[in-house]
Design a protein around this motif. Sequence first.
Motif, mmCIF file in Angstrom:
data_model
loop_
_atom_site.group_PDB
_atom_site.id
_atom_site.type_symbol
_atom_site.label_atom_id
_atom_site.label_comp_id
_atom_site.label_asym_id
_atom_site.label_seq_id
_atom_site.Cartn_x
_atom_site.Cartn_y
_atom_site.Cartn_z
ATOM 1 N N ASP A 13 50.825 72.641 64.572
ATOM 2 C CA ASP A 13 49.638 71.787 64.605
ATOM 3 C C ASP A 13 49.522 70.953 63.335
ATOM 4 O OD1 ASP A 13 49.123 72.874 67.045
ATOM 5 O OD2 ASP A 13 47.219 73.818 66.521
ATOM 6 N N TYR A 14 49.896 71.538 62.194
ATOM 7 C CA TYR A 14 49.869 70.769 60.945
ATOM 8 C C TYR A 14 50.847 69.592 61.043
ATOM 9 C CZ TYR A 14 49.525 69.733 55.974
ATOM 10 O OH TYR A 14 49.295 69.097 54.774
ATOM 11 N N MET A 15 52.053 69.855 61.523
ATOM 12 C CA MET A 15 53.031 68.788 61.696
ATOM 13 C C MET A 15 52.492 67.708 62.636
ATOM 14 S SD MET A 15 56.237 71.373 62.226
ATOM 15 C CE MET A 15 57.386 70.139 62.809
ATOM 16 N N PHE A 16 51.903 68.156 63.736
ATOM 17 C CA PHE A 16 51.390 67.209 64.721
ATOM 18 C C PHE A 16 50.298 66.319 64.128
ATOM 19 C CE2 PHE A 16 48.114 66.115 67.814
ATOM 20 C CZ PHE A 16 48.842 65.397 68.738
ATOM 21 N N HIS A 17 49.335 66.922 63.460
ATOM 22 C CA HIS A 17 48.229 66.137 62.906
ATOM 23 C C HIS A 17 48.687 65.239 61.762
ATOM 24 C CE1 HIS A 17 44.957 67.559 65.336
ATOM 25 N NE2 HIS A 17 45.198 68.828 65.050
ATOM 26 N N LEU A 18 49.565 65.747 60.895
ATOM 27 C CA LEU A 18 50.060 64.931 59.792
ATOM 28 C C LEU A 18 50.796 63.701 60.321
ATOM 29 C CD1 LEU A 18 50.748 64.307 56.851
ATOM 30 C CD2 LEU A 18 52.658 65.928 57.029
ATOM 31 N N LEU A 19 51.697 63.899 61.274
ATOM 32 C CA LEU A 19 52.468 62.779 61.810
ATOM 33 C C LEU A 19 51.583 61.839 62.622
ATOM 34 C CD1 LEU A 19 55.796 64.550 62.848
ATOM 35 C CD2 LEU A 19 55.291 63.250 60.769
ATOM 36 N N SER A 20 50.582 62.371 63.313
ATOM 37 C CA SER A 20 49.665 61.521 64.078
ATOM 38 C C SER A 20 48.848 60.635 63.148
ATOM 39 C CB SER A 20 48.732 62.383 64.937
ATOM 40 O OG SER A 20 49.454 63.099 65.914
ATOM 41 N N GLU A 21 48.317 61.226 62.078
ATOM 42 C CA GLU A 21 47.525 60.445 61.119
ATOM 43 C C GLU A 21 48.411 59.426 60.400
ATOM 44 O OE1 GLU A 21 44.241 60.503 60.705
ATOM 45 O OE2 GLU A 21 44.109 61.985 62.333
ATOM 46 N N TYR A 22 49.629 59.807 60.097
ATOM 47 C CA TYR A 22 50.577 58.877 59.476
ATOM 48 C C TYR A 22 50.860 57.699 60.401
ATOM 49 C CZ TYR A 22 55.128 57.106 57.893
ATOM 50 O OH TYR A 22 56.164 56.305 57.493
ATOM 51 N N ALA A 23 51.095 57.998 61.679
ATOM 52 C CA ALA A 23 51.426 56.944 62.646
ATOM 53 C C ALA A 23 50.292 55.925 62.776
ATOM 54 C CB ALA A 23 51.743 57.570 64.003
ATOM 55 N N LYS A 24 49.051 56.376 62.622
ATOM 56 C CA LYS A 24 47.904 55.461 62.715
ATOM 57 C C LYS A 24 47.933 54.404 61.621
ATOM 58 C CE LYS A 24 44.790 58.981 64.645
ATOM 59 N NZ LYS A 24 43.595 59.804 64.358
ATOM 60 N N LEU A 25 48.609 54.707 60.504
ATOM 61 C CA LEU A 25 48.633 53.777 59.371
ATOM 62 C C LEU A 25 49.713 52.711 59.497
ATOM 63 C CD1 LEU A 25 48.201 56.421 56.521
ATOM 64 C CD2 LEU A 25 46.477 54.752 57.260
ATOM 65 N N LEU A 26 50.661 52.881 60.414
ATOM 66 C CA LEU A 26 51.754 51.920 60.562
ATOM 67 C C LEU A 26 51.225 50.583 61.074
ATOM 68 C CD1 LEU A 26 54.614 54.101 62.107
ATOM 69 C CD2 LEU A 26 54.219 53.539 59.707
ATOM 70 N N GLU B 151 43.845 51.768 52.804
ATOM 71 C CA GLU B 151 43.397 50.384 52.822
ATOM 72 C C GLU B 151 44.528 49.415 53.156
ATOM 73 O OE1 GLU B 151 41.531 49.575 49.111
ATOM 74 O OE2 GLU B 151 39.785 50.854 49.499
ATOM 75 N N THR B 152 45.707 49.667 52.630
ATOM 76 C CA THR B 152 46.827 48.734 52.837
ATOM 77 C C THR B 152 47.533 48.952 54.161
ATOM 78 O OG1 THR B 152 48.415 50.221 51.748
ATOM 79 C CG2 THR B 152 47.220 48.652 50.352
ATOM 80 N N GLY B 153 47.444 50.165 54.710
ATOM 81 C CA GLY B 153 48.292 50.502 55.832
ATOM 82 C C GLY B 153 49.730 50.656 55.351
ATOM 83 N N ILE B 154 50.633 50.874 56.281
ATOM 84 C CA ILE B 154 52.052 51.075 55.935
ATOM 85 C C ILE B 154 52.893 50.043 56.675
ATOM 86 C CG2 ILE B 154 54.012 52.656 56.073
ATOM 87 C CD1 ILE B 154 52.004 54.974 55.855
ATOM 88 N N THR B 155 53.596 49.223 55.921
ATOM 89 C CA THR B 155 54.474 48.219 56.508
ATOM 90 C C THR B 155 55.903 48.744 56.574
ATOM 91 O OG1 THR B 155 55.022 47.194 54.388
ATOM 92 C CG2 THR B 155 53.025 46.399 55.496
ATOM 93 N N LYS B 156 56.723 48.048 57.340
ATOM 94 C CA LYS B 156 58.130 48.447 57.428
ATOM 95 C C LYS B 156 58.811 48.303 56.080
ATOM 96 C CE LYS B 156 62.256 47.890 60.264
ATOM 97 N NZ LYS B 156 62.857 47.205 61.436
ATOM 98 N N GLU B 157 58.419 47.294 55.310
ATOM 99 C CA GLU B 157 58.997 47.087 53.985
ATOM 100 C C GLU B 157 58.722 48.280 53.078
ATOM 101 O OE1 GLU B 157 58.831 46.284 49.792
ATOM 102 O OE2 GLU B 157 57.016 46.361 51.049
ATOM 103 N N MET B 158 57.502 48.846 53.164
ATOM 104 C CA MET B 158 57.163 50.037 52.382
ATOM 105 C C MET B 158 58.052 51.209 52.779
ATOM 106 S SD MET B 158 53.018 50.076 52.404
ATOM 107 C CE MET B 158 52.037 48.637 51.982
ATOM 108 N N VAL B 159 58.214 51.412 54.079
ATOM 109 C CA VAL B 159 59.039 52.519 54.567
ATOM 110 C C VAL B 159 60.472 52.371 54.064
ATOM 111 C CG1 VAL B 159 60.035 53.598 56.632
ATOM 112 C CG2 VAL B 159 57.606 52.978 56.596
#
Length: 514
Positions: free
Chosen positions: A414-427, A125-133
Amino acid sequence: MATKTTALRSSLTLFASLLLFIGAIFSTHFLYSPFDNSTTGYSPRKTILTPVTRHNHTDATPAVPLKKLEIQLNCTLGNLTRTCPASYYPLKFTEQNEASTSSPPPPTCPDYFRWIYDDLWHWRETGITKEMVMRAKRTADFRLVIVNGRAYVETYHKAFQSRDTFTLWGILQMLRRYPGKLPDLDLMFDCVDWPVLKTEFYRHPKAPAPPPLFRYCGNDSSLDIVFPDWSFWGWPEINIKPWETLSKDLKKGNEKMKWTDREPYAYWKGNPVVAETRRDLLKCNVSEKQDWNARVYAQDWGQEEKQGYKKSDLASQCIHRYKIYVEGSAWSVSEKYILACDSVTLLIKPQYYDFYTRGLMPLQHYWPVKDKDKCRSIKHAVDWGNTHEQEAQAIGKAASDFIQEQLKMDYVYDYMFHLLSEYAKLLKYKPTVPRKAVELCSEAMACPAEGLTKKFMLESMVEGPSDAIPCNMPPPFAPAGLHSILDRKENSIKQVDSWEQQYWKNKSKQQRRF
């Protein structure tokens, strides 16, 4: 006169044909011969594209498939051992990859991929901001940024041994496997064993959103994002080969001895110093007074190194019907090696999980063992297996099949690819290269490496872009489906506990008779 004219025309025709033939030879030579452009740092010795023949698909002769692009490591261009060339691998799928679209669709990813959604659920819901990172920097060993298919790293702390090195190496190999397919991203990575983001701290109404932090394991009371560990690409400090090679060695080791011919005991060998639960396990060893059906050994890695690792070959340790898994300071990389052995894995109740172990089911892939009463629990498990050989063998076989089929390197990438892809969508911001970051590529890491580190890097290096796209992500768990899985696990553990209680009641009755 006519005869001379005819002869002259024949000579001219022959000469023209000869010129065309020579020209064709030279054109082909220059089209496919190696060249070196030192101003751009590009060398085709790194990129080999085999010429292909194209046919009209209306012809009777079928089209010759495009051959796979291979990218070789190049350590010959001066300072390339410390820097990355301008074009060290394709940054997007080429027509060779696109040509595979006529192939059958990719398989659905294994079910444990569904936990990716669960691990990222806290930011849905919040997404991921640079401040969070940046708040995750507090314990992170490094920050990884990927921009336009190229990787950059800012190091904060040197991780224990080569954990950070081989983690970053693995990510680079994934980029070589799927060039240009990963979105830009920015993440923090902690290479220490135990998770640090406590769930309870972020449950309060006024609590800040949790900082996203990647590591190798998690537990039910933490929010750390679980990522494949470094040992999949090798662990040089204790001579553990990359998983691609070692999994094949383990499979061959299994074939050397049938389950029924193996020692009918439970085996464990490892470093007991790192955790109290391991020191407690040593009490289960056979003695003059008691035999708990366990054969456990303390591993001295310093002594083993001096002896050339002659007694720690994992592929030669599949000689017992049962193998014990016990955690170390947190989860242990040894779990996949134990599960791969065809032996029944006696899994002492864990506190932590890694990215794939949530897909394991008690009584299907392993036998659950109590943590607080290890010795009695192990003895019961071995006695049960030795009197239920068919069922025990089925558990061991299901575990090794899971490891060989669902944990092959294709799925790790493939796990790495999907995890990082889904993570990137939240940025919620566009990642940029940090000022202190350095660019990473296979040349920059492997060329200056030495010894086993270099050997394992070369052994685990991805040769070029995959000729297939990643597996298809399964949908997230439905609430009812997830509860069903958790209930099934709990019921299976309760079933074993019930059998164990009855086993010891019967033992007690027999002792009273005598």
